[in-house]
Write an enzyme that holds these catalytic residues in place. Structure first.
Site, mmCIF file in Angstrom:
data_model
loop_
_atom_site.group_PDB
_atom_site.id
_atom_site.type_symbol
_atom_site.label_atom_id
_atom_site.label_comp_id
_atom_site.label_asym_id
_atom_site.label_seq_id
_atom_site.Cartn_x
_atom_site.Cartn_y
_atom_site.Cartn_z
ATOM 1 N N HIS A 125 -11.420 -56.108 17.728
ATOM 2 C CA HIS A 125 -12.154 -54.981 19.405
ATOM 3 C C HIS A 125 -13.337 -56.341 19.705
ATOM 4 C CE1 HIS A 125 -11.243 -51.118 17.648
ATOM 5 N NE2 HIS A 125 -10.056 -51.455 18.487
ATOM 6 N N HIS A 145 0.606 -45.829 20.992
ATOM 7 C CA HIS A 145 -1.705 -46.029 21.312
ATOM 8 C C HIS A 145 -0.729 -47.314 22.275
ATOM 9 C CE1 HIS A 145 -5.183 -47.000 21.344
ATOM 10 N NE2 HIS A 145 -5.634 -47.876 20.025
ATOM 11 N N GLU A 161 -3.691 -49.265 23.658
ATOM 12 C CA GLU A 161 -5.276 -50.110 23.106
ATOM 13 C C GLU A 161 -4.171 -51.931 23.106
ATOM 14 O OE1 GLU A 161 -7.107 -49.878 19.794
ATOM 15 O OE2 GLU A 161 -8.639 -51.291 20.825
ATOM 16 N N ASP A 199 -4.067 -54.177 22.285
ATOM 17 C CA ASP A 199 -3.077 -54.864 20.935
ATOM 18 C C ASP A 199 -1.827 -54.529 20.797
ATOM 19 O OD1 ASP A 199 -4.950 -53.071 19.966
ATOM 20 O OD2 ASP A 199 -4.577 -53.132 17.907
ATOM 21 N N HIS A 201 -6.538 -43.024 16.250
ATOM 22 C CA HIS A 201 -8.007 -43.598 16.621
ATOM 23 C C HIS A 201 -8.909 -42.782 18.218
ATOM 24 C CE1 HIS A 201 -8.812 -47.716 18.111
ATOM 25 N NE2 HIS A 201 -7.906 -47.683 17.546
ATOM 26 N N ASP A 234 -1.880 -47.704 14.121
ATOM 27 C CA ASP A 234 -2.920 -48.359 13.467
ATOM 28 C C ASP A 234 -3.246 -47.165 12.144
ATOM 29 O OD1 ASP A 234 -3.948 -49.821 15.498
ATOM 30 O OD2 ASP A 234 -5.103 -48.857 16.925
ATOM 31 N N TYR A 251 -11.063 -51.071 6.557
ATOM 32 C CA TYR A 251 -10.214 -50.857 8.954
ATOM 33 C C TYR A 251 -10.810 -48.630 8.158
ATOM 34 C CZ TYR A 251 -6.335 -50.556 11.502
ATOM 35 O OH TYR A 251 -5.668 -49.852 12.822
ATOM 36 N N HIS A 255 -0.520 -52.631 11.659
ATOM 37 C CA HIS A 255 -1.524 -53.814 10.802
ATOM 38 C C HIS A 255 -1.095 -54.030 10.517
ATOM 39 C CE1 HIS A 255 -4.259 -54.854 15.024
ATOM 40 N NE2 HIS A 255 -3.985 -52.883 15.174
HETATM 41 FE FE1 FEO Z 1 -6.228 -49.312 18.118
HETATM 42 FE FE2 FEO Z 1 -4.755 -51.391 17.012
HETATM 43 O O1 FEO Z 1 -5.359 -50.850 18.009
#
Ligand code: FEO
Length: 395
Positions: free
Chosen positions: A23, A79, A81, A83, A146, A165, A193, A226
């Site tokens: 992030h 998701h 995002e 990553d 999230h 996530d 996390y 992750h």
């Molecule tokens: Fe919300 Fe692992 O990205």
């Protein structure tokens, strides 16, 4: 190289051993991370999520070694995002018509980030996609877990929940599964996390977990985006999340201070001594906010029943690092935690009042007017700080 998880499901992601910050510069990753993508090869070939953009070319090359890209029937984007979606632009250049299944909000985030109008297919909770051989994918929206666009995908028959996530950890390992890695390291990263990413959404999370539990799905594997995959007693992490989302606290008091000439530091140590003398069962931890990793301290606040904040007065206010850290604490929207303040001063001495106000604004119950000491603590002040610690031990 793909690694088989179960039947025709494989992991095909990237282990990022070198990652130190996530992030941007906002989240420290002492243990690296992974970006997990999954390939399902039934009658239909399905790709679930991709990897972070710096690894996009490597990912697409590896994917092409494992499967004819033109044979990918569906891409699931749990998701948007970067990553997880970061390899999509490179991949979609090669297979531009491939349908992407995602939430309505994910379409917004993907269009907003990549400015492409791919073949989007919007799904909602309960929608399913037949992938042949008697198996289907069932989608579960996970809004605010999230991001507003987050979702999870459940593979029937193999009973795999691709949770994205949720339940993840920033934890690099070649060993793919929770039962193959050091349990202490794993849970240290899992709680960090949760504390730093999911705490503000705990109330939403509780409802969502209840909803998932009510679906009565058999979950044999939780395949996160992750860290390691939960295959050994996968519900253990769900139970942890239930616990963590319920205004979690341990019998811990954390003292967080900043100091200019070590006067406030001395008070911090004496307060810690007082807590111990009054109640040796309480875990007391003490950190200099200006010298300690912010995300690690947030994890300690998450575990605490109370925090005691210390800062000297400067410019009728508090020091910089402390102000920034309390801003972070406020973002986490902690519930059911107590706070108290202390600090040295030379002249005007407003820091304790400022700390009290900021902690109240951050949602903490401020349980004392605080302890102030003018100039450097002498023996009398040290003893007062010990007594102050004693008075806070049994909150
Ligand atoms: Fe919300 Fe692992 O990205």
């Amino acid at each position: 190289m793909k690694k088989k998880i179960k039947n025709n499901v494989s992991w095909l992601g990237k282990v990022d051993w070198e990652l130190e910050k996530f992030h941007g510069e906002d989240y420290s990753t002492h243990s690296g991370s992974t970006y997990n993508s999954y390939l399902i090869e039934e009658e239909k070939t399905v790709l679930v999520d991709t990897v972070w953009m710096p690894f996009a070319d490597e990912f697409v090359e590896n994917l092409a070694k494992e499967v004819d890209l033109k044979k990918i029937d569906y891409i699931i984007v749990n998701h948007g995002e970067v990553d997880h979606s970061g390899a999509l632009p490179a991949l979609m250049k090669l297979i531009p018509e491939t349908p992407i299944y995602c939430t309505a909000n994910a379409v917004k985030s993907l269009k907003g980030q990549y400015h492409e109008d791919w073949n989007f297919n919007i799904v909602k909770t309960g929608d399913s996609l037949d992938i042949g051989n008697g198996k289907s994918l069932v989608f579960v929206e996970m809004a605010m877990l999230h991001w507003p666009d987050s979702m999870a995908t459940y593979l029937t028959e193999d009973n795999i929940l691709f949770s994205n996530d949720a339940f993840g950890q920033h934890y690099a390992s070649e060993k793919l599964y929770n039962d193959l890695v050091d349990e202490c390291e794993l849970f240290e990263e899992a709680i960090k996390y949760y504390a730093n990413i999911l705490t503000p959404f705990s109330a939403i999370l509780r409802k969502k977990l209840d909803e998932i539990i009510a679906l009565n799905l058999t979950i044999d594997i939780i395949a996160t985006s992750h860290g390691v995959i939960w295959r050994d007693n996968p519900m253990q992490i769900v139970e942890k999340y239930l616990d963590w989302s319920n205004d979690y606290q341990e019998n811990q008091i954390t003292i967080l201070y900043e100091t200019m000439w070590n006067g406030t530091k001395k008070l911090a140590e004496k307060i810690a001594e007082g807590i111990y003398l009054e109640d040796p069962d309480v875990v007391v931890k003490l950190y200099n906010v200006a010298k300690t990793d912010t995300n690690d301290m947030i994890t300690e606040v998450f575990k605490s029943k109370a925090v005691i904040m210390g800062c000297p007065t400067v410019g009728n206010n508090i020091l910089n690092s402390m102000a920034g850290f309390i801003h972070y604490i406020k973002l986490m929207k902690f519930k059911n935690k107590k706070a108290a303040a202390f600090g040295c001063y030379g002249w005007s001495g407003e820091s304790v009042k400022v700390l009290n106000k900021l902690m109240e604004d951050a949602g903490f119950e401020v349980i004392s007017e605080g302890y102030r000491n003018q100039w450097n603590p002498d023996l009398e002040a040290e003893n007062e700080a010990v007594e102050y610690g004693k008075s806070l031990a049994k909150v």
